[in-house]
Design a protein around this motif. Structure first.
Motif, PDB file in Angstrom:
ATOM      1  N   ARG A 254       0.831  -1.209   0.000  1.00  0.00           N
ATOM      2  CA  ARG A 254       0.000   0.000   0.000  1.00  0.00           C
ATOM      3  C   ARG A 254       0.862   1.255   0.000  1.00  0.00           C
ATOM      4  O   ARG A 254       0.460   2.292  -0.557  1.00  0.00           O
ATOM      5  N   ASP A 255       2.041   1.174   0.631  1.00  0.00           N
ATOM      6  CA  ASP A 255       2.935   2.332   0.635  1.00  0.00           C
ATOM      7  C   ASP A 255       3.400   2.663  -0.782  1.00  0.00           C
ATOM      8  O   ASP A 255       3.482   3.843  -1.164  1.00  0.00           O
ATOM      9  N   ARG A 256       3.660   1.635  -1.587  1.00  0.00           N
ATOM     10  CA  ARG A 256       4.074   1.882  -2.975  1.00  0.00           C
ATOM     11  C   ARG A 256       2.938   2.494  -3.796  1.00  0.00           C
ATOM     12  O   ARG A 256       3.170   3.359  -4.646  1.00  0.00           O
ATOM     13  N   SER A 257       1.729   2.066  -3.540  1.00  0.00           N
ATOM     14  CA  SER A 257       0.584   2.637  -4.261  1.00  0.00           C
ATOM     15  C   SER A 257       0.351   4.089  -3.854  1.00  0.00           C
ATOM     16  O   SER A 257      -0.064   4.909  -4.674  1.00  0.00           O
ATOM     17  N   LEU A 258       0.624   4.409  -2.594  1.00  0.00           N
ATOM     18  CA  LEU A 258       0.522   5.806  -2.155  1.00  0.00           C
ATOM     19  C   LEU A 258       1.522   6.670  -2.915  1.00  0.00           C
ATOM     20  O   LEU A 258       1.194   7.781  -3.364  1.00  0.00           O
ATOM     21  N   VAL A 259       2.744   6.183  -3.070  1.00  0.00           N
ATOM     22  CA  VAL A 259       3.757   6.924  -3.829  1.00  0.00           C
ATOM     23  C   VAL A 259       3.299   7.137  -5.266  1.00  0.00           C
ATOM     24  O   VAL A 259       3.438   8.236  -5.819  1.00  0.00           O
ATOM     25  N   ARG A 260       2.713   6.123  -5.880  1.00  0.00           N
ATOM     26  CA  ARG A 260       2.242   6.241  -7.264  1.00  0.00           C
ATOM     27  C   ARG A 260       1.128   7.281  -7.366  1.00  0.00           C
ATOM     28  O   ARG A 260       1.057   8.039  -8.343  1.00  0.00           O
ATOM     29  N   PHE A 261       0.276   7.326  -6.353  1.00  0.00           N
ATOM     30  CA  PHE A 261      -0.807   8.316  -6.354  1.00  0.00           C
ATOM     31  C   PHE A 261      -0.248   9.734  -6.223  1.00  0.00           C
ATOM     32  O   PHE A 261      -0.653  10.650  -6.956  1.00  0.00           O
ATOM     33  N   VAL A 262       0.692   9.922  -5.315  1.00  0.00           N
ATOM     34  CA  VAL A 262       1.288  11.254  -5.118  1.00  0.00           C
ATOM     35  C   VAL A 262       2.065  11.673  -6.362  1.00  0.00           C
ATOM     36  O   VAL A 262       2.043  12.853  -6.758  1.00  0.00           O
ATOM     37  N   ASN A 263       2.735  10.742  -7.020  1.00  0.00           N
ATOM     38  CA  ASN A 263       3.445  11.064  -8.260  1.00  0.00           C
ATOM     39  C   ASN A 263       2.483  11.533  -9.343  1.00  0.00           C
ATOM     40  O   ASN A 263       2.812  12.423 -10.140  1.00  0.00           O
ATOM     41  N   ALA A 264       1.294  10.946  -9.381  1.00  0.00           N
ATOM     42  CA  ALA A 264       0.289  11.395 -10.352  1.00  0.00           C
ATOM     43  C   ALA A 264      -0.204  12.791 -10.011  1.00  0.00           C
ATOM     44  O   ALA A 264      -0.451  13.619 -10.913  1.00  0.00           O
ATOM     45  N   LEU A 265      -0.343  13.079  -8.713  1.00  0.00           N
ATOM     46  CA  LEU A 265      -0.777  14.419  -8.296  1.00  0.00           C
ATOM     47  C   LEU A 265       0.206  15.494  -8.730  1.00  0.00           C
ATOM     48  O   LEU A 265      -0.177  16.650  -8.991  1.00  0.00           O
ATOM     49  N   LYS A 266       1.505  15.142  -8.827  1.00  0.00           N
ATOM     50  CA  LYS A 266       2.519  16.108  -9.259  1.00  0.00           C
ATOM     51  C   LYS A 266       2.263  16.605 -10.674  1.00  0.00           C
ATOM     52  O   LYS A 266       2.691  17.704 -11.046  1.00  0.00           O
ATOM     53  N   LYS A 267       1.555  15.806 -11.471  1.00  0.00           N
ATOM     54  CA  LYS A 267       1.287  16.161 -12.862  1.00  0.00           C
ATOM     55  C   LYS A 267      -0.020  16.926 -13.027  1.00  0.00           C
ATOM     56  O   LYS A 267      -0.389  17.279 -14.142  1.00  0.00           O
ATOM     57  N   MET A 268      -0.716  17.156 -11.912  1.00  0.00           N
ATOM     58  CA  MET A 268      -1.963  17.922 -11.927  1.00  0.00           C
ATOM     59  C   MET A 268      -1.673  19.381 -11.559  1.00  0.00           C
ATOM     60  O   MET A 268      -0.584  19.706 -11.072  1.00  0.00           O
ATOM     61  N   ALA A 270      -1.255  22.736  -9.545  1.00  0.00           N
ATOM     62  CA  ALA A 270      -0.646  22.829  -8.216  1.00  0.00           C
ATOM     63  C   ALA A 270      -1.667  22.876  -7.085  1.00  0.00           C
ATOM     64  O   ALA A 270      -1.408  22.369  -5.989  1.00  0.00           O
ATOM     65  N   ASP A 271      -2.806  23.484  -7.317  1.00  0.00           N
ATOM     66  CA  ASP A 271      -3.800  23.640  -6.255  1.00  0.00           C
ATOM     67  C   ASP A 271      -4.925  22.613  -6.352  1.00  0.00           C
ATOM     68  O   ASP A 271      -5.985  22.794  -5.761  1.00  0.00           O
ATOM     69  N   PHE A 272      -4.696  21.507  -7.063  1.00  0.00           N
ATOM     70  CA  PHE A 272      -5.775  20.547  -7.293  1.00  0.00           C
ATOM     71  C   PHE A 272      -6.140  19.756  -6.040  1.00  0.00           C
ATOM     72  O   PHE A 272      -7.302  19.684  -5.642  1.00  0.00           O
ATOM     73  N   ALA A 273      -5.141  19.142  -5.367  1.00  0.00           N
ATOM     74  CA  ALA A 273      -5.447  18.280  -4.221  1.00  0.00           C
ATOM     75  C   ALA A 273      -4.218  18.060  -3.350  1.00  0.00           C
ATOM     76  O   ALA A 273      -3.079  18.169  -3.811  1.00  0.00           O
ATOM     77  N   VAL A 274      -4.477  17.760  -2.080  1.00  0.00           N
ATOM     78  CA  VAL A 274      -3.434  17.350  -1.142  1.00  0.00           C
ATOM     79  C   VAL A 274      -3.931  16.116  -0.405  1.00  0.00           C
ATOM     80  O   VAL A 274      -5.129  15.873  -0.300  1.00  0.00           O
ATOM     81  N   VAL A 275      -2.976  15.326   0.107  1.00  0.00           N
ATOM     82  CA  VAL A 275      -3.303  14.059   0.776  1.00  0.00           C
ATOM     83  C   VAL A 275      -2.841  14.103   2.225  1.00  0.00           C
ATOM     84  O   VAL A 275      -1.704  14.480   2.511  1.00  0.00           O
ATOM     85  N   ASP A 276      -3.735  13.695   3.132  1.00  0.00           N
ATOM     86  CA  ASP A 276      -3.374  13.506   4.538  1.00  0.00           C
ATOM     87  C   ASP A 276      -3.449  12.022   4.851  1.00  0.00           C
ATOM     88  O   ASP A 276      -4.458  11.362   4.565  1.00  0.00           O
ATOM     89  N   VAL A 277      -2.374  11.485   5.452  1.00  0.00           N
ATOM     90  CA  VAL A 277      -2.272  10.059   5.765  1.00  0.00           C
ATOM     91  C   VAL A 277      -2.090   9.897   7.263  1.00  0.00           C
ATOM     92  O   VAL A 277      -1.202  10.509   7.865  1.00  0.00           O
ATOM     93  N   TYR A 278      -2.946   9.071   7.868  1.00  0.00           N
ATOM     94  CA  TYR A 278      -2.830   8.744   9.288  1.00  0.00           C
ATOM     95  C   TYR A 278      -2.571   7.248   9.391  1.00  0.00           C
ATOM     96  O   TYR A 278      -3.429   6.438   9.049  1.00  0.00           O
ATOM     97  N   THR A 279      -1.381   6.875   9.860  1.00  0.00           N
ATOM     98  CA  THR A 279      -1.012   5.467   9.852  1.00  0.00           C
ATOM     99  C   THR A 279      -0.092   5.130  11.012  1.00  0.00           C
ATOM    100  O   THR A 279       0.699   5.966  11.461  1.00  0.00           O
ATOM    101  N   GLN A 280      -0.180   3.877  11.466  1.00  0.00           N
ATOM    102  CA  GLN A 280       0.747   3.388  12.482  1.00  0.00           C
ATOM    103  C   GLN A 280       1.947   2.695  11.843  1.00  0.00           C
ATOM    104  O   GLN A 280       2.883   2.287  12.531  1.00  0.00           O
ATOM    105  N   THR A 281       1.941   2.576  10.513  1.00  0.00           N
ATOM    106  CA  THR A 281       3.050   1.938   9.809  1.00  0.00           C
ATOM    107  C   THR A 281       4.281   2.844   9.818  1.00  0.00           C
ATOM    108  O   THR A 281       4.195   4.029   9.481  1.00  0.00           O
ATOM    109  N   ASN A 282       5.405   2.266  10.185  1.00  0.00           N
ATOM    110  CA  ASN A 282       6.671   3.000  10.180  1.00  0.00           C
ATOM    111  C   ASN A 282       7.244   2.936   8.764  1.00  0.00           C
ATOM    112  O   ASN A 282       7.855   1.942   8.378  1.00  0.00           O
ATOM    113  N   LEU A 283       7.037   3.988   7.988  1.00  0.00           N
ATOM    114  CA  LEU A 283       7.428   3.987   6.587  1.00  0.00           C
ATOM    115  C   LEU A 283       8.948   4.068   6.440  1.00  0.00           C
ATOM    116  O   LEU A 283       9.635   4.745   7.214  1.00  0.00           O
TER     117      LEU A 283
END
Length: 421
Positions: A254-268, A270-283
């Motif tokens: 799931r961490d890799r899929s999050l990176v892929r999603f954020v990389n796609a956001l970079k191509k949108m 600048a003010d399109f969207a931001v992501v907040d992640v709440y997790t107990q996983t130590n990335l």
């Protein structure tokens, strides 16, 4: 007639920061005095659904190999504090290390330690004898040591036993690696033995039921997690940036899929969207460096009550599974409880994962989410939302229909009680 006493055997404790709360959702309307939990993690529970908790500490199991007099299990209370204890810190450090690189040799070593460690103690016997459960509920887990403990509890109490199958812990279809198949051989043998001593079964989805019935020779009743609330009518709004929320663990790709999603956001824009992640996983450092801090903020985990508030504030809820990595088929028979939580919130869902898994198939079939199964599709779906924001309203309408049809608490309660009671 008095209500039966129910013992639920789980891996994790019933802690709101752990995230897994299917059993508590199913049992919340029954008397807590008649419900007990036995778990094998060092977390302290905080759920009011249960009145008694017993924990077997893996950290102490390891030490008991040499120190046979060590007490490895104890009854817990929800007002205990364990956050700063050595056991919890060592437990978290060990699991964070195992999560970085999943070696089957380490998993087998853990099973060996549990085999020779002293989990069978006077404290465990006293707990089982004092509570005297009429019914034992357990999930059919891939943890061989937990299955052994469950078998002991069954023999000790003579209770009626009901199993819940919600993951693929029994087929060879997830991987072709030799280590995986060797480890899975022992998992399958353990689960077959447990199944022979279990009278009834639930399955989380039709996919799961089909394969579980064939493998174990059983007849599962389909039971999914009920809605925590009936979703309200979606209040359509467009704002810049859109607030996208993910809550839960980021394991098994799931961490890799999050990176892929954020990389796609970079191509949108600048003010399109931001992501907040709440997790107990130590990335890992690699993942953290790949997440653009201008677009994605990673926070500490929060209790379920706060998660609901964050979902109210969000514009889109993000659902993540591995797309094409080594964990892409781990969820092939699962039905993530996060789906039900998201449907309860009544917000648009953006789902990323492998199309040949049960969760993605469910969301796609019910048109309950924006679906993306590749980098190209992630970017394309974001462009579609940017060009036609009303798409989100259409998605929520279908999702609400699926929620009421498939996760109605009254219907699920009826199925549950028909089997359990």
């Amino acid at each position: 007639m008095p209500s039966p006493k129910i013992l639920v055997i789980t891996v994790a404790s019933w802690n709101s920061k752990v995230g897994s709360n299917t059993w508590t959702s199913l049992l919340r309307c029954y008397s807590a005095e008649n419900i007990a939990n036995l778990c094998i993690r060092d977390e302290i529970p905080d759920s009011p659904v249960c009145s008694r908790y017993f924990s077997i500490s893996e950290n102490k199991i390891i030490k008991s190999v040499l120190r046979r007099s060590l007490k490895t299990g104890r009854e817990l209370s929800t007002n205990m504090s364990i956050e700063s204890t050595r056991d919890l810190m060592e437990h978290n450090a060990r699991y964070n290390q195992m999560r970085k690189k999943r070696r089957y040799s380490m998993l087998l070593a853990r099973e060996f330690i549990w085999k020779v460690g002293k989990w069978h103690t006077k404290e465990l016997d006293d707990f089982l004898d004092d509570f005297k459960p009429d019914i034992i509920l357990h999930s059919m887990e891939g943890y061989i040591h937990l299955n052994r403990i469950t078998m002991y509890a069954i023999r000790r109490t003579g209770a009626k036993v009901i199993g819940y199958i919600w993951d693929d812990n029994f087929t060879y279809k997830q991987s072709k690696k030799i280590g995986y198949k060797f480890y899975r051989f022992f998992q399958r043998r353990s689960l077959k033995k447990l199944a022979k001593n279990t009278s009834d079964f639930f399955a989380i989805s039709p996919y799961t039921k089909k394969e579980a019935d064939a493998f174990f020779g059983i007849d599962c009743k389909i039971l999914t997690k009920p809605l925590s609330r009936i979703p309200r009518e979606y209040e359509f709004r467009v704002r810049n940036p859109l607030r996208i929320l993910y809550t839960g663990n980021l394991l098994i790709g799931r961490d890799r899929s999050l990176v892929r999603f954020v990389n796609a956001l970079k191509k949108m824009p600048a003010d399109f969207a931001v992501v907040d992640v709440y997790t107990q996983t130590n990335l890992s450092d690699e993942i953290m460096c790949a997440l653009d801090p201008a677009l994605c903020t990673v926070h500490e985990p929060i209790p379920q009550s706060e998660v609901l508030k964050k979902q109210e504030e969000a514009d889109i809820l993000l659902f993540l599974e591995d797309i094409d990595g080594p964990d892409a088929l781990v969820a092939r028979l699962s039905f993530s409880t996060k789906i039900t939580d998201y449907l309860s919130a009544g917000k648009p869902i953006f789902a990323i994962g492998n199309q040949d898994t049960s969760p993605m198939h469910y969301l796609a079939t019910n048109h309950a989410a924006v679906i993306a199964c590749s980098d190209e599709e992630i970017l394309q779906r974001l462009k579609e939302i940017h060009g036609r924001p009303s798409l989100l309203r259409d998605i929520v309408s279908c999702a609400n229909n699926a929620a009421v049809m498939n996760h109605d608490p009254a219907l699920i309660k009826k199925v549950f009680e028909t089997v359990v009671f």
